[in-house]
Scaffold this motif. Structure first.
Motif, short mmCIF file in Angstrom:
data_model
loop_
_atom_site.label_atom_id
_atom_site.label_comp_id
_atom_site.label_asym_id
_atom_site.label_seq_id
_atom_site.Cartn_x
_atom_site.Cartn_y
_atom_site.Cartn_z
N ASP A 9 4.76 19.57 26.55
CA ASP A 9 3.35 19.77 26.91
C ASP A 9 2.92 18.76 27.97
OD1 ASP A 9 3.00 21.92 25.25
OD2 ASP A 9 2.18 20.75 23.59
N ARG A 10 3.29 17.50 27.76
CA ARG A 10 2.92 16.46 28.73
C ARG A 10 3.61 16.69 30.07
NH1 ARG A 10 3.63 13.00 24.23
NH2 ARG A 10 5.68 12.40 25.04
N PHE A 11 4.88 17.10 30.02
CA PHE A 11 5.62 17.34 31.26
C PHE A 11 4.96 18.45 32.07
CE2 PHE A 11 8.73 19.77 33.68
CZ PHE A 11 9.33 18.77 34.44
N CYS A 12 4.61 19.55 31.41
CA CYS A 12 3.98 20.67 32.12
C CYS A 12 2.61 20.30 32.64
CB CYS A 12 3.89 21.89 31.19
SG CYS A 12 5.49 22.56 30.68
N TYR A 13 1.88 19.46 31.88
CA TYR A 13 0.55 19.04 32.33
C TYR A 13 0.64 18.12 33.54
CZ TYR A 13 -4.09 16.91 32.21
OH TYR A 13 -5.34 16.46 32.55
N PRO A 16 2.11 20.31 37.34
CA PRO A 16 1.60 21.69 37.42
C PRO A 16 2.26 22.53 38.50
CG PRO A 16 0.03 20.15 38.37
CD PRO A 16 1.09 19.32 37.72
N ASN A 17 2.85 21.91 39.50
CA ASN A 17 3.49 22.66 40.59
C ASN A 17 4.98 22.92 40.34
OD1 ASN A 17 1.09 22.70 42.13
ND2 ASN A 17 1.50 20.63 42.88
N PHE A 18 5.46 22.47 39.19
CA PHE A 18 6.86 22.71 38.86
C PHE A 18 7.05 24.18 38.49
CE2 PHE A 18 10.16 23.11 35.63
CZ PHE A 18 11.25 22.51 36.27
N GLY A 19 8.21 24.72 38.81
CA GLY A 19 8.53 26.07 38.37
C GLY A 19 8.66 27.07 39.49
N ILE A 94 4.81 41.28 29.86
CA ILE A 94 4.69 40.13 28.96
C ILE A 94 4.89 38.82 29.72
CG2 ILE A 94 5.79 38.94 27.03
CD1 ILE A 94 6.36 41.65 25.80
N GLY A 95 5.92 38.79 30.58
CA GLY A 95 6.19 37.57 31.33
C GLY A 95 5.03 37.18 32.23
N ASN A 96 4.44 38.16 32.91
CA ASN A 96 3.30 37.87 33.78
C ASN A 96 2.09 37.41 32.97
OD1 ASN A 96 4.60 38.42 36.14
ND2 ASN A 96 3.86 40.52 36.32
N ALA A 97 1.89 38.02 31.79
CA ALA A 97 0.76 37.61 30.94
C ALA A 97 0.94 36.17 30.46
CB ALA A 97 0.65 38.56 29.74
N LEU A 98 2.16 35.80 30.08
CA LEU A 98 2.43 34.43 29.64
C LEU A 98 2.23 33.44 30.79
CD1 LEU A 98 5.60 34.93 27.41
CD2 LEU A 98 3.26 34.47 26.65
N GLU A 99 2.68 33.81 31.99
CA GLU A 99 2.52 32.91 33.13
C GLU A 99 1.05 32.73 33.49
OE1 GLU A 99 4.14 32.30 37.73
OE2 GLU A 99 5.00 33.86 36.44
N ARG A 100 0.26 33.81 33.39
CA ARG A 100 -1.18 33.68 33.65
C ARG A 100 -1.86 32.77 32.63
NH1 ARG A 100 -0.81 39.29 34.62
NH2 ARG A 100 -1.63 39.67 32.53
N GLN A 101 -1.45 32.90 31.38
CA GLN A 101 -2.06 32.12 30.31
C GLN A 101 -1.62 30.66 30.34
OE1 GLN A 101 -4.37 32.98 28.14
NE2 GLN A 101 -4.34 31.07 26.97
N TRP A 102 -0.34 30.43 30.54
CA TRP A 102 0.22 29.08 30.49
C TRP A 102 0.20 28.35 31.83
CZ3 TRP A 102 5.28 30.36 27.36
CH2 TRP A 102 4.99 30.36 26.01
N GLY A 103 0.37 29.12 32.88
CA GLY A 103 0.64 28.52 34.18
C GLY A 103 2.13 28.61 34.49
N THR A 104 2.46 28.49 35.77
CA THR A 104 3.85 28.65 36.20
C THR A 104 4.77 27.62 35.58
OG1 THR A 104 3.15 29.62 38.32
CG2 THR A 104 5.36 28.69 38.22
N ALA A 105 4.31 26.37 35.49
CA ALA A 105 5.18 25.30 34.99
C ALA A 105 5.62 25.56 33.56
CB ALA A 105 4.46 23.95 35.09
N ARG A 106 4.68 25.85 32.68
CA ARG A 106 5.01 26.03 31.25
C ARG A 106 5.88 27.27 31.04
NH1 ARG A 106 3.17 23.94 26.46
NH2 ARG A 106 3.35 25.29 24.64
N PHE A 107 5.55 28.36 31.73
CA PHE A 107 6.36 29.56 31.53
C PHE A 107 7.77 29.37 32.07
CE2 PHE A 107 7.97 33.69 33.08
CZ PHE A 107 8.10 34.31 31.85
N THR A 108 7.90 28.70 33.21
CA THR A 108 9.23 28.45 33.76
C THR A 108 10.05 27.58 32.81
OG1 THR A 108 8.39 28.61 36.03
CG2 THR A 108 10.51 27.51 35.72
N VAL A 109 9.41 26.56 32.23
CA VAL A 109 10.11 25.69 31.29
C VAL A 109 10.51 26.48 30.04
CG1 VAL A 109 9.87 23.69 29.77
CG2 VAL A 109 9.06 23.58 32.13
N PHE A 110 9.61 27.34 29.55
CA PHE A 110 9.91 28.17 28.37
C PHE A 110 11.13 29.05 28.62
CE2 PHE A 110 9.42 32.30 26.24
CZ PHE A 110 9.40 31.89 24.91
N TYR A 111 11.11 29.78 29.72
CA TYR A 111 12.22 30.68 30.03
C TYR A 111 13.47 29.88 30.40
CZ TYR A 111 14.26 35.15 31.38
OH TYR A 111 15.04 36.28 31.43
N GLY A 112 13.28 28.80 31.15
CA GLY A 112 14.42 27.99 31.58
C GLY A 112 15.11 27.31 30.42
#
Length: 283
Positions: A9-13, A16-19, A94-112
């Motif tokens: 959570d801290r890393f993604c916060y 924010p431009n990661f991903g 689903i992936g687009n909805a998660l990215e909109r909700q979380w942001g690119t960084a968090r979704f990329t980390v989740f999938y990655g």
């Protein structure tokens, strides 16, 4: 688990431009290309892109990444084309909805992170696929939007949380079937997908557990039980809802009178504003 979740959570916060923006778009495009190439190569492209650790160790290192684009449903006729189209569009949504909700960084980390865990399993077990990681995205989606209604197969309206339970049942079935048939690779992959989900939703799930415990404690509280008994008596006798235990005035006698319940009395006793601070506590 909790420490990992908070660190991510801290890393993604803090980054924010990661991903990779629109990550699922690239995953879906890759799946579509491989699927149609399989139609003309009798599945050869999927085999060429799949993760097999012995071949990777022999120098075919592209398989470490290319397995992301291997469709989880192979080509086998018109039905498989329709099924592939439905599931791929659903994963894209689903992936687009998660990215909109979380942001690119968090979704990329989740999938990655799911990709990294699968690669580790692939080297340990010999092969792997993204099937269960893609399915676990639906758990994340259902956690964020449990009451969203979707049309199953475009016909049957169901809430997302009920579909998530069906998804969980499929995970459990695949796991136990693989255990009984000694197919260890397909027994491990569902657990890896669940682990990836838990890392990101551990705090949310623990919050649900705490709230469930608090609700159970509230229902078992003597004050709550007495209050429900009082409400039942009101429904049976009707006429008023609150009655002062000292003077007997009710809200029917004086609609403007305010009533309070004393937390120091042993029971659920109601008092009007004249006696809430001027009465003998019932013990």
């Amino acid at each position: 688990m909790k420490a990992i979740s908070r660190w991510l959570d801290r890393f993604c916060y803090n980054h924010p431009n990661f991903g990779i923006p629109n990550l699922m778009k690239f995953i879906v495009i890759g799946n579509v290309l491989v699927f149609f190439l399989d139609m003309f190569s009798n599945g050869y492209v999927s085999w060429l892109f799949s993760f097999f650790s012995p071949l990777i160790l022999q120098g075919q290192i592209w398989r470490i990444i290319s397995f992301l684009f291997v469709p989880t449903s192979g080509y086998g006729g018109m039905f498989s084309i329709l099924w592939f189209a439905m599931t791929t569009l659903f994963y894209y949504y689903i992936g687009n909805a998660l990215e909109r909700q979380w942001g690119t960084a968090r979704f990329t980390v989740f999938y990655g992170l799911g990709v990294v865990l699968n690669i580790l399993v692939g080297f340990l077990m010999g092969s792997t696929s993204m099937y269960y990681i893609n399915m676990s995205m639906f758990f994340a989606f259902a956690t964020l939007y449990p009451d969203l209604q979707v049309l199953l197969y475009g016909i049957l309206p169901l809430k997302v949380k009920w579909l998530a339970w069906i998804d969980a049942a499929l995970f459990a079935f695949d796991f136990f079937f693989s255990i009984f048939s000694r197919q260890w690779i397909t027994a491990v992959l569902p657990l890896v997908a669940i682990l990836n989900y838990l890392i990101f939703f551990w705090e949310d799930l623990m919050g649900v557990v705490r709230r469930t415990g608090q609700r159970a404690a509230y229902r078992a509280n003597p004050q709550t039980i007495n209050f429900k008994k009082a409400q039942k008596q009101v429904r049976e006798h009707k006429g008023y809802l609150h009655k002062c235990a000292v003077c007997g005035i009710t809200d029917a006698d004086d609609p403007n009178m305010e009533f309070r319940y004393c937390s120091k009395c042993n029971g659920y006793y109601c008092y009007c504003m004249k006696h809430i601070n001027d009465h003998v506590h019932v013990q």
